[in-house]
Design a protein around this motif. Structure first.
Motif, PDB file in Angstrom:
ATOM      1  N   GLY A   1       2.694   4.530   1.039  1.00 21.95           N
ATOM      2  CA  GLY A   1       3.282   4.930   2.311  1.00 21.95           C
ATOM      3  C   GLY A   1       4.104   3.865   3.002  1.00 21.95           C
ATOM      4  O   GLY A   1       4.710   4.131   4.044  1.00 21.95           O
ATOM      5  N   THR A   2       4.142   2.653   2.442  1.00 20.36           N
ATOM      6  CA  THR A   2       4.913   1.573   3.088  1.00 20.36           C
ATOM      7  C   THR A   2       6.388   1.632   2.729  1.00 20.36           C
ATOM      8  O   THR A   2       7.203   0.968   3.364  1.00 20.36           O
ATOM      9  CB  THR A   2       4.354   0.199   2.691  1.00 20.36           C
ATOM     10  OG1 THR A   2       4.397   0.061   1.262  1.00 20.36           O
ATOM     11  CG2 THR A   2       2.919   0.029   3.171  1.00 20.36           C
TER      12      THR A   2
ATOM     13  N   LYS B   1      11.379   0.799   6.602  1.00 18.43           N
ATOM     14  CA  LYS B   1      11.360   1.954   7.522  1.00 18.43           C
ATOM     15  C   LYS B   1      11.530   1.533   8.981  1.00 18.43           C
ATOM     16  O   LYS B   1      11.066   2.227   9.894  1.00 18.43           O
ATOM     17  CB  LYS B   1      10.059   2.749   7.369  1.00 18.43           C
ATOM     18  CG  LYS B   1       9.793   3.278   5.974  1.00 18.43           C
ATOM     19  CD  LYS B   1       8.527   4.115   5.949  1.00 18.43           C
ATOM     20  CE  LYS B   1       8.251   4.691   4.575  1.00 18.43           C
ATOM     21  NZ  LYS B   1       7.048   5.541   4.534  1.00 18.43           N
TER      22      LYS B   1
ATOM     23  N   ASN C   1       3.008   9.608  -0.464  1.00 17.56           N
ATOM     24  CA  ASN C   1       2.142   9.005   0.543  1.00 17.56           C
ATOM     25  C   ASN C   1       0.747   8.729   0.010  1.00 17.56           C
ATOM     26  O   ASN C   1      -0.100   8.185   0.703  1.00 17.56           O
ATOM     27  CB  ASN C   1       2.048   9.914   1.776  1.00 17.56           C
ATOM     28  CG  ASN C   1       3.359   9.921   2.549  1.00 17.56           C
ATOM     29  OD1 ASN C   1       4.011   8.900   2.668  1.00 17.56           O
ATOM     30  ND2 ASN C   1       3.726  11.089   3.065  1.00 17.56           N
TER      31      ASN C   1
ATOM     32  N   ASP D   1      -3.337  -7.015   2.887  1.00 15.15           N
ATOM     33  CA  ASP D   1      -2.120  -7.830   3.007  1.00 15.15           C
ATOM     34  C   ASP D   1      -2.487  -9.305   3.134  1.00 15.15           C
ATOM     35  O   ASP D   1      -1.884 -10.174   2.491  1.00 15.15           O
ATOM     36  CB  ASP D   1      -1.311  -7.406   4.241  1.00 15.15           C
ATOM     37  CG  ASP D   1      -0.804  -5.977   4.153  1.00 15.15           C
ATOM     38  OD1 ASP D   1      -0.532  -5.513   3.028  1.00 15.15           O
ATOM     39  OD2 ASP D   1      -0.677  -5.337   5.208  1.00 15.15           O
TER      40      ASP D   1
ATOM     41  N   ARG E   1       9.196  -5.563   5.930  1.00 13.40           N
ATOM     42  CA  ARG E   1       8.744  -4.387   6.689  1.00 13.40           C
ATOM     43  C   ARG E   1       9.856  -3.364   6.613  1.00 13.40           C
ATOM     44  O   ARG E   1      10.906  -3.513   7.237  1.00 13.40           O
ATOM     45  CB  ARG E   1       8.438  -4.786   8.132  1.00 13.40           C
ATOM     46  CG  ARG E   1       8.303  -3.625   9.113  1.00 13.40           C
ATOM     47  CD  ARG E   1       7.094  -2.742   8.841  1.00 13.40           C
ATOM     48  NE  ARG E   1       6.727  -1.991  10.023  1.00 13.40           N
ATOM     49  CZ  ARG E   1       7.198  -0.782  10.329  1.00 13.40           C
ATOM     50  NH1 ARG E   1       8.060  -0.199   9.521  1.00 13.40           N
ATOM     51  NH2 ARG E   1       6.803  -0.184  11.438  1.00 13.40           N
TER      52      ARG E   1
ATOM     53  N   GLU F   1       0.827  -1.203   0.000  1.00 10.10           N
ATOM     54  CA  GLU F   1       0.000   0.000   0.000  1.00 10.10           C
ATOM     55  C   GLU F   1       0.860   1.251   0.000  1.00 10.10           C
ATOM     56  O   GLU F   1       2.057   1.212   0.311  1.00 10.10           O
ATOM     57  CB  GLU F   1      -0.934  -0.022   1.209  1.00 10.10           C
ATOM     58  CG  GLU F   1      -1.952  -1.164   1.153  1.00 10.10           C
ATOM     59  CD  GLU F   1      -3.075  -0.978   2.146  1.00 10.10           C
ATOM     60  OE1 GLU F   1      -2.846  -0.325   3.192  1.00 10.10           O
ATOM     61  OE2 GLU F   1      -4.179  -1.477   1.875  1.00 10.10           O
TER      62      GLU F   1
ATOM     63  N   GLY G   1       3.152  -2.268   5.854  1.00 11.95           N
ATOM     64  CA  GLY G   1       3.118  -1.050   6.644  1.00 11.95           C
ATOM     65  C   GLY G   1       3.279  -1.367   8.116  1.00 11.95           C
ATOM     66  O   GLY G   1       3.555  -2.511   8.502  1.00 11.95           O
ATOM     67  N   ASP G   2       3.088  -0.370   8.960  1.00 10.71           N
ATOM     68  CA  ASP G   2       3.274  -0.615  10.393  1.00 10.71           C
ATOM     69  C   ASP G   2       2.107  -1.378  11.004  1.00 10.71           C
ATOM     70  O   ASP G   2       2.161  -1.767  12.172  1.00 10.71           O
ATOM     71  CB  ASP G   2       3.519   0.692  11.159  1.00 10.71           C
ATOM     72  CG  ASP G   2       2.407   1.710  10.939  1.00 10.71           C
ATOM     73  OD1 ASP G   2       1.410   1.374  10.268  1.00 10.71           O
ATOM     74  OD2 ASP G   2       2.541   2.844  11.436  1.00 10.71           O
TER      75      ASP G   2
END
Length: 410
Positions: A73-74, A178, A98, A158, A176, A71, A151-152
Motif C-alpha cells: 500500500g505504500t 503518493k 493493497n 521501517d 515517501r 509495506e 507509508g503515511d
C-alpha cells in the motif's frame, strides 16, 4: 601513422595535469588513467585504443540492481513501474495491490535496457521474512542501491530495516510516495506542509538511530513537482560512472533536468567514440581529408536517440503515461536524426558545411585525457567528435520539446 605533434600534443604537462583532474568524469579510475597516459606517450593514439575499447565494453556488459522495499500500500510497485517507463496496466508491470503481493525478491527488467533490474522486495517483519533474518534472506549484498518506500506513518518495521542497513554500513534511501494525495482535498500552504511531513520522517529516523537521513517526497503522477528530480540526482551521484550511465539511460525522460543529466553523461563517451572512429576500421571519406569508422558513428547516433527516449517504444510509453497521443509527441520532433541512420546518411553529414574545423577550446581539454590528436582542422578525431557532439545537442533539444508537450495540460 601519427606525427610527433600528435603523439605529444600541445600543452604537455598541462594536458597531463588535466588528465588526472578528470579522473572522476571519464569512466576511468586514476590507475586506468595512468595506463592510458603511458600508452599514449609510448605508442600514440593507436596504443590507447585497446584500453578505450575495454572501457566501452565494460559499459555494455555492466549490470545494475536496484532494490525497492516497503509495506503493502505504500506505492512501491507503482514506483518500480514508473522508473521502468511503464504504467500499472502494462502486462510487464509489477503487480499493484493493497495486500501483500511480494513474497520473495522479484526482479523486473527495464523494457529497453534489460541490464537494469528493479527488485521488488518483501516488506520486513513478515512471518516469511522476520526482521532479524531479512537482509540475509533477500541477499542484501546483491543490490547496488536500496530504497525504502514509506507509508503515511513510520512504523517499527521501517525502523528495524533502517537500523539493520545502517549497521552494515550501507546507504538506504527513503521515499515517501503518493505525496500528491496530501493536497487532493486539503487547503494548506504547500511548502509548510511538505516541511512538516519531511520533518516527521526525519525525526522518526533520528529516534531509530539514523542521524543523517534524507527523505524524498514524490508523486509518480507529478514528476515535475516535489522531490522527484532531487531523488534522481542523488541516486545517480551515488554510483560510479559506469553504473550511473546505466541508471540514467534507464530513466524515463520525464523532466528537463533528467534530460540534461543524460546529455552530460553521454558527453563523457564522445571522446572515446571519436578516438575509435578514427582508428578501428577507419576508411577514407571521399571529399574529406580524413578517415573514420562510419559504423561506430551510426551506432552512436542510434544509441543517443534511445538513451534520450526518442525511439518509438519510449515515445509510445511516454504517451501512455501522460495520456497524450504519440502522434502529438512525435510532431514536436524536427531533427532529421529521427529518420533512418545509415552510413550514407553519416557521410552526407560529414560533407555538410555545419561540420567544419573544431578548436581545442570547443572540445574542452579538461574532460579529455588524450589530447594530442585533436589539433588539426581536418583530423578524424576533431570531425567525428564534433559530429557526435552536434548530434547529441540536436537530439537533446528535441527531447526537451517532447517533454514540454507531454507535460502540458490539455
Amino acid at each position: 601513422m601519427f606525427s610527433e605533434r600528435q603523439r605529444t600534443g600541445l600543452g604537455g604537462a598541462k594536458s597531463r595535469a588535466k588528465m588526472h583532474q578528470s579522473s572522476e568524469v571519464l569512466f576511468f579510475n586514476p590507475q586506468e588513467l595512468k595506463r592510458l597516459e603511458s600508452s599514449y606517450s609510448s605508442g600514440g593514439l593507436e596504443a590507447t585504443v585497446p584500453l578505450i575499447q575495454e572501457k566501452l565494453n565494460n559499459l555494455k556488459s555492466a549490470k545494475l540492481h536496484i532494490a525497492v522495499t516497503g509495506e503493502s500500500g505504500t506505492g512501491k510497485s507503482s514506483f518500480i513501474n514508473a522508473m521502468r517507463k511503464l504504467d500499472d496496466t502494462d502486462e510487464r508491470a509489477a503487480k499493484v495491490g493493497n495486500t501483500e503481493t511480494t513474497m520473495k525478491p522479484t526482479p523486473y527488467e527495464h523494457p529497453d535496457f534489460p541490464e537494469v533490474s528493479f527488485w521488488d522486495l518483501p516488506g520486513i517483519g513478515t512471518t516469511t521474512f522476520p526482521a532479524e533474518d531479512y537482509l540475509t534472506e533477500v541477499n542484501f549484498q546483491k543490490y547496488d542501491c536500496y530504497i525504502l518506500v514509506l507509508g503515511d506513518r513510520f512504523n517499527e518495521n521501517d525502523a528495524n530495516l533502517a537500523k539493520e542497513v545502517n549497521r552494515l554500513g550501507k546507504t538506504l534511501y527513503f521515499v515517501r510516495s503518493k505525496i500528491d494525495l496530501v493536497f487532493q482535498n486539503k487547503v494548506v500552504e504547500k511548502e509548510k506542509e511538505l516541511d512538516k511531513i519531511r520533518n516527521y520522517y526525519v525525526d522518526k529516523l533520528r529516534n531509530a538511530g539514523i542521524s543523517e537521513a534524507t527523505v524524498f517526497l514524490i508523486s509518480i503522477f507529478q514528476k515535475t513537482e516535489f522531490d522527484f528530480d532531487d531523488l534522481i540526482e542523488t541516486l545517480a551521484n551515488s554510483f560510479d560512472d559506469i553504473k550511473k550511465d546505466l541508471f540514467l539511460k534507464s530513466l524515463p525522460s520525464m523532466t528537463i533536468k533528467i534530460l540534461e543529466q543524460k546529455r552530460n553523461q553521454l558527453k563523457k563517451q564522445i571522446w572515446m567514440l571519436a578516438t575509435l572512429s578514427g582508428t578501428i576500421g577507419a576508411v577514407p571519406i571521399p571529399g574529406l581529408s580524413f578517415a573514420c569508422d562510419l559504423g561506430i558513428l551510426v551506432t552512436a547516433i542510434i544509441d543517443f536517440r534511445s538513451y534520450l527516449g526518442l525511439n518509438d517504444d519510449s515515445l509510445q510509453r511516454l504517451a501512455n503515461m501522460t495520456g497524450k497521443r504519440v502522434e502529438v509527441l512525435k510532431a514536436a520532433v524536427t531533427t532529421p536524426l529521427m529518420g533512418e541512420i545509415n552510413e550514407d546518411f553519416v557521410k552526407r553529414i560529414l560533407l555538410g558545411s555545419t561540420y567544419l574545423a573544431i578548436s581545442a577550446i570547443e572540445i574542452g581539454l579538461d574532460i579529455i585525457p588524450v589530447v594530442g590528436s585533436i589539433f588539426g582542422a581536418a583530423s578524424s578525431f576533431a570531425m567525428t567528435y564534433k559530429l557526435l557532439r552536434n548530434a547529441l545537442e540536436d537530439l537533446t533539444e528535441n527531447a526537451k520539446r517532447v517533454v514540454k508537450v507531454a507535460l502540458v495540460s490539455d
